[in-house]
Design a protein around this motif. Sequence first.
Motif, PDB file in Angstrom:
ATOM      1  N   PRO A   1      32.370  54.567  23.447  1.00 46.33           N
ATOM      2  CA  PRO A   1      32.899  55.619  22.574  1.00 46.33           C
ATOM      3  C   PRO A   1      31.962  56.019  21.439  1.00 46.33           C
ATOM      4  N   PHE A   2      31.193  55.067  20.911  1.00 50.51           N
ATOM      5  CA  PHE A   2      30.356  55.328  19.738  1.00 50.51           C
ATOM      6  C   PHE A   2      28.899  55.465  20.170  1.00 50.51           C
ATOM      7  N   TYR A   3      28.382  56.680  20.101  1.00 52.05           N
ATOM      8  CA  TYR A   3      27.014  56.940  20.529  1.00 52.05           C
ATOM      9  C   TYR A   3      26.012  56.120  19.732  1.00 52.05           C
TER      10      TYR A   3
ATOM     11  N   THR B   1      39.285  59.729  25.215  1.00 56.84           N
ATOM     12  CA  THR B   1      39.233  58.326  25.638  1.00 56.84           C
ATOM     13  C   THR B   1      39.987  58.014  26.919  1.00 56.84           C
TER      14      THR B   1
ATOM     15  N   ASP C   1      38.081  49.092  19.905  1.00 55.14           N
ATOM     16  CA  ASP C   1      38.706  50.419  19.999  1.00 55.14           C
ATOM     17  C   ASP C   1      40.093  50.309  20.622  1.00 55.14           C
TER      18      ASP C   1
ATOM     19  N   PRO D   1      33.521  61.256  25.404  1.00 53.90           N
ATOM     20  CA  PRO D   1      33.867  60.917  24.026  1.00 53.90           C
ATOM     21  C   PRO D   1      33.724  62.150  23.131  1.00 53.90           C
ATOM     22  N   PRO D   2      34.589  62.291  22.127  1.00 52.11           N
ATOM     23  CA  PRO D   2      35.499  61.279  21.580  1.00 52.11           C
ATOM     24  C   PRO D   2      36.826  61.140  22.327  1.00 52.11           C
TER      25      PRO D   2
END
Length: 656
Positions: free
Chosen positions: A211-213, A130, A262, A127-128
Motif C-alpha cells: 500500500p505504501f510506495y 485496497t 494496515d 493503491p490507495p
Amino acid sequence: MSKKTKTPDPIPASFSLLTEFDVHLFKTGKHYKLYDKLGAHRVSHEGQEGTYFAVWAPNAVAISVIGNFNAWKDGQHKLFARWDESGIWEGFFSDISHGEAYKYAIHSNSGEYLEKADPFATFAEMPPMTASIVWAPKFEWKDETWLNERKASAGKPKPYSVYEVHYGSWRRKIEEGDRSLTYPEMAIELVNYVKDMQFTHVEFLPLMEHPFYGSWGYQLTGYFAPTSRYGSPEDFMYLIDSFHRADIGVLLDWVPSHFPGDAHGLFNFDGTHLYEHADPRKGFHPDWKSYIFNYGRSEVRSFLISNAVYWLDKFHIDGLRVDAVASMLYLDYSRKAGEWIPNDHGGNENIEAITFLKEMNEVVYAAFPDAVTIAEESTSWTGVSRPTYIGGLGFGQKWMMGWMHDTLQYFKHEPIHRKYHQNEITFSIMYAFTENFMLPLSHDEVVHGKGSLIGRMPGDEWQRFANLRLMFTYMFAHPGTKLLFMGGEFAQSSEWNHEKSLDWHLLAYDVHKGIQQLVRDLNQFYRNEPALYQHQFEQKGFSWVDYDDRENSVMVFQRQGEGKENVLIIVCNFTPETRRHYRVGVPYRGNWKEVFNSDQKKYAGSGVLNEGTLLTSPVKYHGRDYSISLTLPPLGISILRLEKEISEFDLNDLGT
C-alpha cells in the motif's frame, strides 16, 4: 442459480477445492501449493461458471464476501465454515465474475467487524484502494528455451551479475505526468538496457502488492499479487517472459520477515493475532514498526512456503532474494534487555524461524533445483549457504555484507592514507569461501544520507571517477557473484530518491559514460573468463601473489579456473601514482598479456596501458620462479592472462 438473483445463497460447503489431504497438509505446515486451494478461483460447478472463495479465519463467527456485486453489503454472500475444524471458510457464487473487486467481511468471536483483503489474491486494486480482485491469469509463455537451458546448467559454475532495480524510479515518463513505466514498456526498455549492459540477471525490489510506495515494496499486503501500479499479472508475466527470451534471469526480493499493520492486511486478520505472534516481544518489529510472522504456526508456514513456490511456479522467476534474514534468526534483533523472550534453551536464536528457513529452502530446491535463494544476512551466522543436511540454512548464496562495508570504508580514505588501511581491503579473503557469497553494492548503500557511490569517492573529479572504476573492477575480480544497484553503473551523482527517475542526463558527460562502458565491459569480461567464475565459491579459485605492499598500496592476486589457460593475475594500484617497472611474480613462464585495464581512455581514464607482450623473466619474485615487469595505471587495475607458455624445450629451440 440465476445470475440475476440479487442475494444468492452459497452452494453448500460440500462443494470445495480442498480435499481432506489438503487440509491435513495445511494444518501440519506441509501444503506447499496452497495458492491452488485458498483465495478466489474461477471454477465451473454443476454447469455454472462462478467464483469459489476459501479463506483461513478460525476465530471468525461469520464471513461473507463483499463487493460491487452486492453494494459492499455484509451478509449477502456468506461463506461456510468447514466441518473439519481447519478454520477455513468457503463458498461458491455464480454472480461474482472475473475482474470483480472484493473483500472478506469478517465478524470475529470477540465482536470485531473487519474488512480484509484476500491473503491469497492474485491481483489487487491500485493503491490507495485496497480491495482484492478476482483474477485468473491466462498467459502463453514463450520462454521454454530459457527454462530448458536453466535446467540443463543447474549446479554448473556460471557468471552471475545482477542489476538491482527499484521498478518505479528506474526511468519515468516525465512528459506524461512523471509516471513510471508499465510492465509492457519495461519489457522493451529495461530488457534492452540490461541486455546491452551484459548483466546476467535483474533483481527487483519487492513487486508484490504494497500500500505504501515509500516502503520501496518492503511492507507487503498482497503476497501473491504483483503490484497493480504497473499493469496486470499477465503484463508482469510478459515482462519476465521478455527477460527470459533475452537470456536474462529474473530475481524477486521476498519479505517473509515482517508485514505492516494496515487495516486490510494480514495483521489481526480474524480479530486475533493469526499470522503474527501475540506477544509484541516476538511479534512486533521495533525497526520497521511492523509485525513478525509466527513461524511456529503450521498454517503460517504453509502460507509462506507456498508463496515462495508460487513465484517460481506461476511466474517462472529464477530465484528469490530473501530480505532481512538476520532479523529472523535472532530473537533479540534490535531489542534491548527485557524486550525479547529467550528460546526454550535460554538462547537468542529463533528456533522456529530457523526451522522455517531450512524447510523453505528444502522445498524450493526440491521443486526447482535450477533456481536460487539468496540470503540478505548481515551477521556471522554459520552455514547460511550450506546444505541443511550438514546443519546449514540451505540458501544458495549469501550477501557478503562484510566485503561491502570494508570496501566502501577503504575507498573513503584519501590514497595517501591507504597504506595504513591495507587490512581493510584484504580482510575479506579471510572468510571469502566460508559461504557462497554475492558481493552487493545495493540500494541500501545509496540512501539515508549515505549519498551516491561516486559521492563517497575522495579527491578531485578525475580521482573520484578513477576510484569508482577501480572499485568496480576490484569487485568483478574478487571471488563471488556480483550485484549492483541501478544508477551505480553510470555513477549517479545524487542519492537515490524513489520518487524520481535516475539521472539519465548524466550520460551526456564523458566521465559518466565512461563508467557505464566500464561496467558493460566488466560484465562481458566476467562472462568470458572462466577464471572469474568456475571456482568463485572455492579457495582453489583464488591465491594471493602479494597482499603486503602497504607502502605503495598495491595488491596482487591470482584467479584460477580449470587449466593454465584460465589463469588471471590481478594487479591493483590504490594510489594515483603511475608505477613503472613494477615486478610481479607469475606461476608460468611465457608470454603474458594485459587483457583488461580500468584506466583505458574509453572509460575516461588516462590511458596508462601495458601494450604488447609481457615476457617473463627468470627472476624469482613473490615466491614464484618467474616474474614480469609492468606499468601500474594510476588508481587502476591491470589484469593479465598467460597467452603462451614457454617450456624449457621451447627455450632450447630458440637458442636461449
